[in-house]
Design a protein around this motif. Structure first.
Motif, short mmCIF file in Angstrom:
data_model
loop_
_atom_site.label_atom_id
_atom_site.label_comp_id
_atom_site.label_asym_id
_atom_site.label_seq_id
_atom_site.Cartn_x
_atom_site.Cartn_y
_atom_site.Cartn_z
N ARG A 180 0.82 -1.21 0.00
CA ARG A 180 0.00 0.00 0.00
C ARG A 180 0.86 1.26 0.00
N LYS A 181 1.91 1.27 0.80
CA LYS A 181 2.74 2.47 0.90
C LYS A 181 3.50 2.75 -0.39
N VAL A 182 4.06 1.70 -1.00
CA VAL A 182 4.82 1.91 -2.24
C VAL A 182 3.89 2.36 -3.36
N LEU A 183 2.70 1.75 -3.47
CA LEU A 183 1.74 2.18 -4.49
C LEU A 183 1.27 3.61 -4.23
N SER A 376 21.29 13.45 7.40
CA SER A 376 20.27 14.36 7.93
C SER A 376 18.90 13.70 8.09
N GLY A 377 18.75 12.46 7.61
CA GLY A 377 17.46 11.79 7.73
C GLY A 377 17.62 10.29 7.60
N VAL A 378 16.76 9.53 8.29
CA VAL A 378 16.75 8.06 8.23
C VAL A 378 15.30 7.62 8.06
N MET A 379 15.04 6.80 7.02
CA MET A 379 13.66 6.44 6.67
C MET A 379 13.46 4.93 6.71
N GLU A 380 12.24 4.53 7.07
CA GLU A 380 11.83 3.14 6.95
C GLU A 380 11.36 2.88 5.52
N TYR A 381 11.26 1.62 5.15
CA TYR A 381 10.80 1.24 3.82
C TYR A 381 9.40 1.80 3.57
N GLY A 382 9.22 2.45 2.43
CA GLY A 382 7.92 3.01 2.06
C GLY A 382 7.69 4.43 2.55
N ASP A 383 8.59 4.95 3.41
CA ASP A 383 8.46 6.33 3.86
C ASP A 383 8.75 7.29 2.71
N ARG A 384 8.20 8.50 2.83
CA ARG A 384 8.46 9.54 1.85
C ARG A 384 9.41 10.57 2.45
N LEU A 385 10.25 11.14 1.59
CA LEU A 385 11.27 12.09 2.03
C LEU A 385 10.67 13.28 2.75
N GLU A 386 11.29 13.65 3.86
CA GLU A 386 10.92 14.85 4.60
C GLU A 386 12.10 15.80 4.76
N ASN A 387 13.32 15.27 4.71
CA ASN A 387 14.52 16.07 4.96
C ASN A 387 15.37 16.21 3.70
N THR A 388 15.88 17.41 3.47
CA THR A 388 16.88 17.58 2.43
C THR A 388 18.22 17.05 2.95
N GLY A 389 19.24 17.06 2.10
CA GLY A 389 20.53 16.53 2.50
C GLY A 389 20.62 15.04 2.26
N LEU A 390 21.58 14.40 2.90
CA LEU A 390 21.80 12.96 2.74
C LEU A 390 20.88 12.17 3.67
N ASN A 391 20.12 11.25 3.10
CA ASN A 391 19.20 10.40 3.86
C ASN A 391 19.59 8.94 3.68
#
Length: 499
Positions: A180-183, A376-391
């Motif tokens: 659902r998240k990827v779609l 500057s950011g760490v995301m779980e699978y399917g999350d959408r970007l919130e931070n600029t810089g290197l994630n």
């Protein structure tokens, strides 16, 4: 005179052969002179001093594993005499490294499509997104029909695609939510000028609930069709919607936007012994440059961080990001261990043939792609970007799954370094950067840029501006090789049962 070998770090106990070396050839590094006692292929490692069984072998300044027998200077180091040091989960200590990068901020732009919500796309495409694999055939037929109808028209719509997949039903808990998240992420991606969400009606991924997951979306440009609710011909019902969407997207025009809006995914596949000394460092230089301009880069392939993870952890801007990165690493290790699999058996046959012997060897080269900027950011699978810089993004190393995850989080394009070569692309432009000149010559129809020039006498200072220009050209509409070849697909991460 062109060098034929490279000692990457002063602490290294191996040198990398940049060309095939023969038994009896001499390698001289500083005041150390070594005679090869066997032939060594290009991209592979040769030992610079004797080591004892169990002793670590050093490359990139870090251990890449330990010798499984006594080894002599001049010996070829490979998977037959080197073994990983990796095992299970670890505890880590935050030792922050805050390197100040001296990179000039430039007023560079690219030509993108400005979206209603302020986002920017680098393509203006019509996408059909099935909520469930059962309607893949209908979606493919609709895409083909719209392409045929609009062929030759003067329109700013770049292309029409259906992103077929096998999921959306017979899945539980985490797998269901991953789908659902990827779609959702695909539907909301700014490279789409318009989207038709195509449902069946009886699937677990219920169409109405899925549309709610999209949040506050542009209802003019994202439409839903549930095929079980159509009386008669669902193809004609779909075409009526698609014609309206095409007309809307056709009004969009490219305009100059600041490079700070650009989001780029960092990926490697079919790596070889040149990856960590040519293409990955080149992409790392680009990543640092983009971050310095206010843009965004994303590194994934968590299993290919194993052995180099502390480098990334200590570049985290704050302790909470460090803790998230620790979880990122240890959770993926637990995933492997829960399936009874070791955490260090990652290098593929192609990796080994290209000169990569252990996962540490691979990881220390792999992480060169993200340069030296702070995390500057760490995301779980399917999350959408919130931070600029290197994630950092949680996803496996599998090329199709990882590239899809990078695009799904919001990357406009993926920079994909490769030493063995690969033709595929995900649903955003997927640029291939060759690590060696041989691949670039053999597969010009796959390769967008050759970092192998770095072993042919070109310098990094010469190549970086050319590479920046190339990436911005693709962002502005120049087709990547995978787009020219029409090689594009998605793959969703699956971990659980199928009902």
């Amino acid at each position: 005179m062109q060098t034929t070998f490279l000692k990457i770090n002063p602490a290294d106990t191996v040198a990398v052969c940049l060309v095939e070396k023969k038994k009896g050839d001499i390698i001289e590094v500083g005041n150390v002179k070594v005679t090869l006692n066997e032939d060594v292929p290009a991209g592979h490692k040769v030992l610079l001093r004797d080591v004892k069984k169990g002793e670590d072998i050093i490359k990139y300044g870090y251990p890449i594993g330990h010798a499984i027998t006594d080894l002599k200077a001049g010996q070829w180091v490979n998977e037959n005499n080197l073994k990983t040091n990796l095992s299970g989960t670890l505890e880590y200590t935050y030792l922050p490294v805050n390197e100040q990068l001296q990179i000039k901020k430039e007023n560079r732009t690219f030509k993108g499509y400005l979206r209603k919500n302020g986002d920017v796309g680098v393509r203006n495409e019509i996408w059909i997104v099935p909520t469930v694999g059962c309607v893949n055939g209908i979606a493919e037929k609709l895409a083909a029909k719209l392409r045929k109808e609009t062929e030759g028209t003067d329109s700013s719509v770049d292309s029409v695609y259906c992103w077929h997949h096998n999921y959306g039903c017979s899945q539980l808990s985490g797998d269901h939510e991953n789908t659902r998240k990827v779609l959702r992420d695909i539907c909301l991606h700014p490279n789409a000028g318009a989207v038709l969400v195509l449902g069946l009606g009886c699937e677990n991924n219920q169409p109405d609930a899925f549309m709610q997951l999209l949040g506050d979306y542009d209802k003019e440009r994202i439409r839903l069709l549930v095929t079980q609710q159509v009386d008669g011909d669902e193809i004609e019902a779909g075409m009526q919607i698609l014609r309206e969407l095409y007309a809307i997207a056709s009004r969009d025009k490219r305009q100059e936007v600041p490079v700070s809006k650009l989001r780029v995914g960092l990926k490697c596949g079919g790596s070889d012994g040149f990856s960590g000394i040519t293409a990955n460092p080149l992409v790392g230089e680009f990543s640092d440059w983009l971050v310095a301009q206010g843009g965004t880069s994303v590194l994934t392939e968590v299993p290919e961080m194993f052995g180099a993870e502390t480098i990334l952890m200590n570049r985290c801007e704050k302790p909470e990001l460090f803790e998230k990165t620790v979880s990122l690493i240890n959770n993926f290790k637990e995933y492997f261990l829960s399936h009874g699999e070791p955490v260090g058996e990652n290098p593929s046959p192609g990796n080994k043939a290209g000169g990569i012997s252990t996962l540490e060897d691979k990881a220390l080269g792999c992480t060169q792609k993200c340069g030296r900027a702070p995390v500057s950011g760490v995301m779980e699978y399917g999350d959408r970007l919130e931070n600029t810089g290197l994630n950092l993004l949680s996803a496996p190393g599998n090329d199709l799954v990882a590239a899809t995850a990078l695009a799904s989080c919001g990357c406009h394009l993926v920079l994909f370094t490769t030493g063995r070569g690969t033709p595929f692309g995900t649903f955003v432009p997927t640029m291939k950067i060759a690590t060696n000149p041989t691949l670039a010559l053999r597969k010009p129809n796959w390769v967008d840029f050759s970092a192998g020039q770095l072993v042919e006498g070109r310098t990094m200072e010469e190549l970086v501006p050319e590479f920046i220009d190339k990436v911005l050209a693709v962002a502005s509409g120049e087709l990547a090789r995978n787009e020219e070849n029409d090689y594009r697909e998605i793959a969703i991460f699956k971990n659980g049962v199928t009902l």
